[in-house]
Design an enzyme around this catalytic site. Structure first.
Site, mmCIF file in Angstrom:
data_model
loop_
_atom_site.group_PDB
_atom_site.id
_atom_site.type_symbol
_atom_site.label_atom_id
_atom_site.label_comp_id
_atom_site.label_asym_id
_atom_site.label_seq_id
_atom_site.Cartn_x
_atom_site.Cartn_y
_atom_site.Cartn_z
ATOM 1 N N HIS A 216 10.214 -14.051 1.716
ATOM 2 C CA HIS A 216 10.496 -13.732 0.311
ATOM 3 C C HIS A 216 11.745 -14.552 -0.033
ATOM 4 C CE1 HIS A 216 11.188 -10.680 -3.075
ATOM 5 N NE2 HIS A 216 12.287 -11.412 -3.051
ATOM 6 N N ASN B 174 7.510 -2.980 3.522
ATOM 7 C CA ASN B 174 8.611 -2.243 2.863
ATOM 8 C C ASN B 174 8.202 -0.821 2.488
ATOM 9 O OD1 ASN B 174 6.905 -3.070 0.768
ATOM 10 N ND2 ASN B 174 8.571 -3.429 -0.681
ATOM 11 N N LEU C 106 0.821 -1.222 0.000
ATOM 12 C CA LEU C 106 0.000 0.000 0.000
ATOM 13 C C LEU C 106 0.854 1.271 0.000
ATOM 14 C CD1 LEU C 106 -2.921 -0.964 2.429
ATOM 15 C CD2 LEU C 106 -2.870 -1.031 -0.065
ATOM 16 N N ASP D 258 0.346 -9.740 -4.407
ATOM 17 C CA ASP D 258 1.613 -8.994 -4.509
ATOM 18 C C ASP D 258 1.399 -7.698 -5.313
ATOM 19 O OD1 ASP D 258 4.224 -8.232 -4.135
ATOM 20 O OD2 ASP D 258 5.083 -9.728 -5.485
HETATM 21 N N1 NCD Z 1 7.090 -7.884 -6.104
HETATM 22 C C1 NCD Z 1 7.754 -6.908 -6.658
HETATM 23 O O1 NCD Z 1 8.176 -7.031 -7.802
HETATM 24 N N2 NCD Z 1 7.992 -5.779 -6.006
HETATM 25 C C2 NCD Z 1 7.750 -5.531 -4.629
HETATM 26 C C3 NCD Z 1 8.821 -5.967 -3.722
HETATM 27 C C4 NCD Z 1 9.658 -7.077 -4.211
HETATM 28 O O2 NCD Z 1 9.302 -8.227 -3.942
HETATM 29 O O3 NCD Z 1 10.670 -6.809 -4.851
HETATM 30 C C5 NCD Z 1 7.534 -4.042 -4.417
HETATM 31 O O4 NCD Z 1 7.431 -3.613 -3.274
HETATM 32 O O5 NCD Z 1 7.483 -3.320 -5.416
#
Ligand code: NCD
Length: 431
Positions: free
Chosen positions: A180, A93, A62, A306
């Site tokens: 992850h 993150n 988000l 995701d």
């Molecule tokens: N899934 C993604 O490709 N990106 C994710 C984080 C990540 O896993 O690199 C992000 O926060 O953009």
């Protein structure tokens, strides 16, 4: 956050069964059965629509705090509602990272203020996602946000001892570590899946073994300490095989697959369009087939989006410079219908398990993912599987536009989403 107004959903097919009516009142399902009396309730015509329990996404970005140019809790939770979700888990993150009780409480409060879906913050496993020192997991668990899912997503907890300690620590409050899985040394500078396409394009490859080695290690660690492990965004055939093996040993592991890994393959990188750049990378058709089979047979427990919004300047650039990630909330159910239901691999009851009941159970949110039954919270999604649409990112509720399905014709449309009896989406429109 309940609506005093009553709604009568007319003629919906609960989990794809025979048409029936559902009366929603005081935040709960008050009655279910054909031919219910409206008795002053607002009637919602659901002829032909499937009724599902409100969807639950265990893996959403988000972006707030810190990257409000890409998404906010408010815009992302509107996108979630438009996709049929009544709860999302917001990844850690952010900037600052959600590694303290203060930040997770802030995200949780922003979710309540927005009011479009329940927002459950995910806590970081390590301080600053740096993989060096455990974050204050207990304080996040005890905060009003009641964090139960911890993840450094975007980064792998690659230090085996730290991973062991994290798995041990969260047992005290029935938490789970969502890993992850990406061995960092094996993926330095990686740009896409390692294989014939990366060879042809001359892009640095991301080998399947970098994911599989971490999953195997973590399953063994979780078994050793008797803790719960959740594997984020499984993307390879070998990962499915390892998880199947771990489950057969009795390891308490769950796993998710994203909609994009159920549909898209690495040859899309030949366009050099960074909308297809994602972590983990798109893989091969053989991997896609194994992921679909794994989701159908229960090896992979859930679908998680995701959803990774990025502003246009981070995506409309050359491949090697572009950010990784793609939107997912507003297309997930359509992609699952296309790849799993229309192919005969899953029925709607199976979809409800994998997109609502089981993610709610993994995340330990008892008020979500409940069956559509009298007395249960009125979290309901109405979905028309016969509709089709051409995906238009400009029409999305998300603040970002990086959908890999732009211009693609996909089946299905979310007609309405109810959060504890209150419509967040009605007639396909955000309320
Ligand atoms: N899934 C993604 O490709 N990106 C994710 C984080 C990540 O896993 O690199 C992000 O926060 O953009």
């Amino acid at each position: 956050m309940t609506d005093t107004k009553r709604y009568l959903i007319r003629g919906a097919r609960v989990l794809g069964g025979e048409p029936t009516d559902l009366l929603l009142a005081s935040g709960r399902i008050e009655a279910i059965g054909p031919g219910l009396d409206a008795d002053g309730a607002e009637v919602v015509d659901a002829a032909g629509a499937i009724a599902l329990p409100g969807l639950v996404d265990l893996h959403t970005h988000l972006r707030e705090p810190g990257r409000e140019d890409a998404e906010t809790v408010a815009t992302g939770s509107r996108a979630a509602a438009m996709g049929g979700y009544t709860a999302v888990f917001a990844m850690a993150n952010t900037d600052p990272v959600a590694d303290t009780a203060g930040v997770v409480e802030q995200v949780w409060r922003l979710g309540r203020e927005a009011g479009y879906c329940d927002v459950h913050p995910v806590g970081a496993v390590t301080v600053g996602l740096r993989g060096e020192q455990l974050a204050e997991l207990g304080a996040m668990a005890d905060s009003p946000a009641r964090v139960r899912v911890f993840s450094d997503d975007g980064m792998c907890v690659s230090d085996a001892l730290l991973m062991r300690r994290a798995l041990e620590y969260v047992k005290a409050f029935d938490g789970v570590i969502a890993q992850h899985a990406q061995e960092p040394r094996l993926t330095e500078g990686a740009q896409m899946n390692e294989g014939v396409v990366s060879d042809r394009l001359g892009l640095a490859g991301w080998p399947a073994v970098a994911e599989e080695a971490i999953i195997a290690r973590d399953c063994l660690l979780a078994e050793h300490v008797g803790s719960r492990l959740h594997v984020c965004h499984v993307s390879t055939k070998g990962s499915v095989q390892i998880i199947r093996w771990a489950k057969s040993r009795g390891c308490d592991v769950t796993a998710e697959v994203t909609p994009h890994h159920l549909l898209l393959t690495d040859d899309l990188a030949e366009s050099y369009d960074p909308v297809y750049k994602v972590n983990p990378p798109l893989r091969t058709a053989e991997d896609v087939e194994a992921l679909r089979e794994g989701l159908a047979d229960g090896t992979i427990d859930i679908v998680a989006t995701d959803h990774a919004p990025h502003p246009s300047e981070a995506k409309e650039t050359e491949w090697s410079q572009a950010a990784m990630g793609m939107l997912g909330l507003e297309t997930a159910l359509s992609v699952v219908q296309h790849t799993m239901v229309d192919t005969g691999l899953l029925d709607w009851a199976g979809v409800a398990q994998r997109m609502s009941a089981v993610p709610a159970r993994i995340g330990r949110v008892p008020g979500q993912g409940r069956p559509l039954a009298v007395g249960e919270p009125a979290n309901v999604t109405l979905y028309d599987p016969a509709a089709t649409r051409v995906v238009d990112p400009a029409a999305m509720a998300s603040k970002s536009r990086n959908s890999p399905y732009a211009g693609m014709r996909l089946p299905g449309r979310v007609l309405a989403t109810f959060l504890r009896g209150k419509p967040t989406v009605l007639d396909g429109k955000i309320q």
